[in-house]
Design an enzyme around this catalytic site. Sequence first.
Site, PDB file in Angstrom:
ATOM      1  N   ASP A 102       0.845  -1.208   0.000  1.00  0.00           N
ATOM      2  CA  ASP A 102       0.000   0.000   0.000  1.00  0.00           C
ATOM      3  C   ASP A 102       0.873   1.249   0.000  1.00  0.00           C
ATOM      4  O   ASP A 102       1.582   1.515   0.969  1.00  0.00           O
ATOM      5  CB  ASP A 102      -0.911   0.033   1.238  1.00  0.00           C
ATOM      6  CG  ASP A 102      -2.080  -0.937   1.126  1.00  0.00           C
ATOM      7  OD1 ASP A 102      -2.285  -1.478   0.032  1.00  0.00           O
ATOM      8  OD2 ASP A 102      -2.776  -1.142   2.136  1.00  0.00           O
ATOM      9  N   GLU A 187     -10.540  -8.659   1.632  1.00  0.00           N
ATOM     10  CA  GLU A 187     -10.583 -10.120   1.744  1.00  0.00           C
ATOM     11  C   GLU A 187     -11.511 -10.565   2.866  1.00  0.00           C
ATOM     12  O   GLU A 187     -11.634  -9.898   3.889  1.00  0.00           O
ATOM     13  CB  GLU A 187      -9.163 -10.654   1.994  1.00  0.00           C
ATOM     14  CG  GLU A 187      -8.244 -10.363   0.815  1.00  0.00           C
ATOM     15  CD  GLU A 187      -6.756 -10.551   1.096  1.00  0.00           C
ATOM     16  OE1 GLU A 187      -6.015 -10.756   0.123  1.00  0.00           O
ATOM     17  OE2 GLU A 187      -6.337 -10.466   2.266  1.00  0.00           O
ATOM     18  N   THR A 343      -5.507 -15.669  -3.864  1.00  0.00           N
ATOM     19  CA  THR A 343      -4.253 -14.961  -4.127  1.00  0.00           C
ATOM     20  C   THR A 343      -3.040 -15.901  -4.006  1.00  0.00           C
ATOM     21  O   THR A 343      -3.190 -17.106  -3.921  1.00  0.00           O
ATOM     22  CB  THR A 343      -4.157 -13.702  -3.227  1.00  0.00           C
ATOM     23  OG1 THR A 343      -2.844 -13.193  -3.300  1.00  0.00           O
ATOM     24  CG2 THR A 343      -4.505 -13.984  -1.800  1.00  0.00           C
ATOM     25  N   GLU A 381      -5.066 -14.174  -8.314  1.00  0.00           N
ATOM     26  CA  GLU A 381      -4.105 -13.110  -8.588  1.00  0.00           C
ATOM     27  C   GLU A 381      -2.789 -13.425  -7.884  1.00  0.00           C
ATOM     28  O   GLU A 381      -2.730 -14.309  -7.022  1.00  0.00           O
ATOM     29  CB  GLU A 381      -4.658 -11.752  -8.136  1.00  0.00           C
ATOM     30  CG  GLU A 381      -5.227 -11.721  -6.744  1.00  0.00           C
ATOM     31  CD  GLU A 381      -6.047 -10.458  -6.462  1.00  0.00           C
ATOM     32  OE1 GLU A 381      -5.767  -9.812  -5.437  1.00  0.00           O
ATOM     33  OE2 GLU A 381      -6.953 -10.124  -7.237  1.00  0.00           O
ATOM     34  N   LEU A 384       2.369 -10.636  -4.764  1.00  0.00           N
ATOM     35  CA  LEU A 384       3.412  -9.616  -4.810  1.00  0.00           C
ATOM     36  C   LEU A 384       3.848  -9.420  -6.263  1.00  0.00           C
ATOM     37  O   LEU A 384       3.792 -10.344  -7.049  1.00  0.00           O
ATOM     38  CB  LEU A 384       4.616 -10.068  -3.963  1.00  0.00           C
ATOM     39  CG  LEU A 384       4.300 -10.371  -2.489  1.00  0.00           C
ATOM     40  CD1 LEU A 384       5.464 -11.077  -1.818  1.00  0.00           C
ATOM     41  CD2 LEU A 384       3.953  -9.091  -1.733  1.00  0.00           C
TER      42      LEU A 384
END
EC number: 3.2.1.2
Length: 496
Positions: A102, A187, A343, A381, A384
Amino acid sequence: MATSDRNMLLNYVPVYVMLPLGVVTVDNVFEDPDGLKEQLLQLRAAGVDGVMVDVWWGIIELKGPKQYDWSAYRSLFQLVQECGLTLQAIMSFHQCGGNVGDVVNIPIPQWVLDIGESNPDIFYTNRSGFRNKEYLTVGVDNEPIFHGRTAIEIYSDYMKSFRENMSDFLDSGLIIDIEVGLGPAGELRYPSYPQSQGWEFPGIGEFQCYDKYLKADFKAAVARAGHPEWELPDDAGKYNDVPESTGFFKSNGTYVTEKGKFFLTWYSNKLLNHGDQILDEANKAFLSCKVKLAIKVSGIHWWYKVENHAAELTAGYYNLNNRDGYRPIARLLSRHHAILNFTCLEMRDSEQPSDAKSGPQELVQQVLSGGWREDIQVAGENALPRYDATAYNQIILNARPQGVNNNGPPKLSMFGVTYLRLSDDLLQKSNFNMFKKFVLKMHADQDYCANPQKYNHAITPLKPSAPKIPLEVLLEATKPIPPFPWLPETDMKVDG
């Protein structure tokens, strides 16, 4: 070279790219349309199918309850449409900032934070009393304390307003996917590993159920169970502990006792119920729109290879070697015709430090297999940013675990993969050349296909959610089933 072969096209897995976090600023301004347009056209030329974007609650409903301002996002969506890309929109009811990667800070709306000033129990709270302002606790889902509305009503009103204000983009087929944010980082989980409170990988994290609402809920639950003396855990350690140093997670610790099992079931069921309620509202908001609903489940891969799965348990995934914590979520999603978005697709066990006892590959296999066994679509996805062949090959392997089928659809394939995220680094020449190869291999060496029907992805009007699934039926899905077999490596390598 790309080709166009009808059977091979059935192996096509679409690729989306996540837009930068600050594409619409915290002040609700779409700042650099020209710069973004240039980047979007590069993605389109690379064969990318669409983009994903966070639609931040903290930006849209900033001014006050039900005072929505969609104008900057409308400009953004218009641009995406002009560039020939489709759009996955995330209903982001969490704060941006404080999680891995972020770089932008977008708090939840100030008028909600103001309520938290006098009533800090609206936030998730750990045993030491630290409040986490990333997302409202599930404890207030049905408490009408937000100027007369409950948290669920806030989320519902927001989604209805999105539908009304974006109806032209929904009708035109631009928006294909609504991902409903259900917790921190969007999430379905508790904020058990917050960097803002000093957590570092691979700490086990902490339970986050010590606000007054969840405390009261637990007290009522143990009373109903005939055990009013049972308390919330006080032996589960701190954020950066290892499992064996705690009374709760050590071998034969509290987590395997009757009391521990009761707590873990209650804690994880709160999340299931939270997801179910909000998906009910999402279904009503987007009923009959040509969109898919989706939710995101976090890839908590550290401590996966030990008996206690401590980091998963503190996050609310009650997953052990003899109990599947993810298939009940998939079963819940089947009721809402929703996609499970997972993820850490890019990670390999061998890349992780040995002391973390990480199992990202096994975790991905377990979660995706559980989704397929419950007959839902799964997407995913990377966790990182990675630009190397090894990571891309791992994602392609997970997208088609048993490889391509030259004569029709593959036995197993993901519904889509979203790459994190659009940046100058991604567009740097050698990185972008490798990324283009990745897109081509995800598309099974086929040309970009603008008609999803050709690869069995036609999006039909959203049907009403099926009747509520009783909790005991959801929990039948905790019975472990071995995952499907995976090839040792993909048959469609970017560097093959």
